[in-house]
Design an enzyme around this catalytic site. Structure first.
Site, mmCIF file in Angstrom:
data_model
loop_
_atom_site.group_PDB
_atom_site.id
_atom_site.type_symbol
_atom_site.label_atom_id
_atom_site.label_comp_id
_atom_site.label_asym_id
_atom_site.label_seq_id
_atom_site.Cartn_x
_atom_site.Cartn_y
_atom_site.Cartn_z
ATOM 1 N N HIS A 130 -6.384 -6.126 9.954
ATOM 2 C CA HIS A 130 -5.151 -6.156 9.174
ATOM 3 C C HIS A 130 -5.112 -4.926 8.276
ATOM 4 C CE1 HIS A 130 -3.015 -9.733 10.294
ATOM 5 N NE2 HIS A 130 -4.088 -10.492 10.172
ATOM 6 N N ASP A 160 0.399 -1.043 6.820
ATOM 7 C CA ASP A 160 1.474 -1.581 7.652
ATOM 8 C C ASP A 160 2.742 -0.744 7.580
ATOM 9 O OD1 ASP A 160 0.043 -3.701 8.630
ATOM 10 O OD2 ASP A 160 0.944 -5.210 7.336
#
Length: 380
Positions: A130, A160
């Site tokens: 992540h 992200d």
């Protein structure tokens, strides 16, 4: 209509940076069909799609991408598209029969955007991860935090969205632009590790020049400097100060009432902790609004630290149209702004499979074929 009006993009359903990239392109006018999995149709127990803002501005089709009929449908859409966005682990699209070789055989000009954390190759490519893991590997996470503290996760803005979605959007636009000249598409391999590392370019340069320390919270931009930090105010709120340049620092001293006081030199690093204490003692004497009355709009380089509840109500953000309300949900407006081909939100957030018939018909799929695909349980 936005500057990408007329461009068509297929988005393979995913989470995080892929949808954020699609949102950016949709806000700029691209016609995007999102391919969601069949089992993701419906709202679920606790999910109202209007709050899933990354899904705004495009239409969702529910497809069984593992079926032969579903794969052929996706390829028929890809044949018409200028771009394809996918965010699966390396090898997944190939196993679905939708890898680059197959896609380029059907559409040689397409921009094939691949969004992963580690990249399409390298020893960590197959592993799960992540945002936090990707920015950790890039060197970015280590640099964030106060002196003597652990690294501080910066939401998932750096991996992200900054190192992922924005680099994918840039890569897609560059590829589509180049393809308009060459007639050839290519793969855009976006790794959040690569993107986060790229965002750190300035700091790697400073470190190489001996002007940046690996010790967190000791540098000019990482809370080390008293003139580039946040301070608590009398009412328990905060203000931000960015008075780096000499003339801006002089204005800071004037408006805090510290002008003329016998203080160490601004750039005396050894004096920064003591100077921070002195400034903290000043800022705590007034409320945030009182400091706004004194400093906002001046050359101090000042802004109040606003919450997400407060930010849409600030006069500057209202004047700029920085936030909008859609379907009862306050959210950031499209960015950047264009003088002629204005961006706009094309619609509220989509639920998986919400627009199957509508979207396919608009992309030239016949009613008979839609009926046959439903009979084969390839779409829903």
């Amino acid at each position: 209509m936005g500057p990408l009006a007329g461009y068509k993009i297929v988005e393979m359903g995913g989470i995080g940076p892929g949808p954020m990239c699609a949102l950016l392109l949709a806000d700029m006018g691209a016609d995007i069909i999102r391919i969601d999995r069949m089992q993701e149709t419906g709202l679920g127990v606790h999910t109202d799609p209007k709050f899933n803002l990354l899904m705004r501005g495009r239409r969702s089709v529910a497809v069984d991408s593992k079926s032969k009929e579903g794969q052929e449908l996706i390829l028929s859409l890809i044949e018409q598209a200028d771009g394809l966005i996918e965010g699966f682990r390396p090898g997944v699209m190939e196993r679905l029969g939708l890898g680059p070789d197959v896609v380029f055989a059907r559409n040689p000009k397409i921009a094939y955007g691949r969004m992963t954390g580690w990249g399409q190759d390298g020893p960590m490519a197959p592993a799960a991860g992540h945002d936090l893991n990707y920015i950790a590997l890039s060197g970015a996470l280590h640099a964030m935090g106060r002196r003597g503290s652990m690294p501080t996760p910066p939401l998932n803005l750096v991996g992200d969205f900054g190192g992922g979605a924005l680099y994918l959007a840039m890569g897609m636009l560059a590829t589509m632009l180049e393809a308009s000249n060459s007639g050839k598409g290519q793969v855009v391999d976006v790794s959040m590790v690569d993107g986060a590392a790229s965002l750190m370019t300035t700091f790697f340069g400073l470190k190489a020049a001996g002007r940046w320390s690996d010790e967190r919270g000791t540098n000019i931009l990482d809370s080390g400097a008293h003139f580039y930090d946040v301070y608590e105010t009398k009412d328990g709120k905060y203000v931000s100060i960015g008075s780096i340049e000499t003339k801006f620092y002089a204005e800071l001293l004037r408006l805090t009432g510290l002008e003329g006081e016998d203080l160490p030199n601004q750039m005396d690093v050894s004096a920064w902790p003591a100077l921070r204490e002195r400034f903290a003692a000043v800022f705590i004497t007034k409320t945030r609004d009182e400091w706004c009355d004194i400093m906002e709009g001046t050359d101090v380089c000042f802004a109040p630290v606003l919450s997400m509840e407060e930010a849409p109500q600030h006069p500057h953000n209202i004047a700029r149209g920085t936030f909008v309300e859609l379907d009862g949900v306050v959210q950031p407006a499209p960015a950047p702004k264009f003088s002629r081909t204005k961006s706009e939100i094309q619609g509220p957030a989509c639920a998986p499979g919400e627009h199957t018939d509508e979207a396919l018909l608009s992309w030239g799929v016949s009613e008979d074929r839609i009926r046959d695909l439903k009979a084969a349980s390839a779409i829903k």
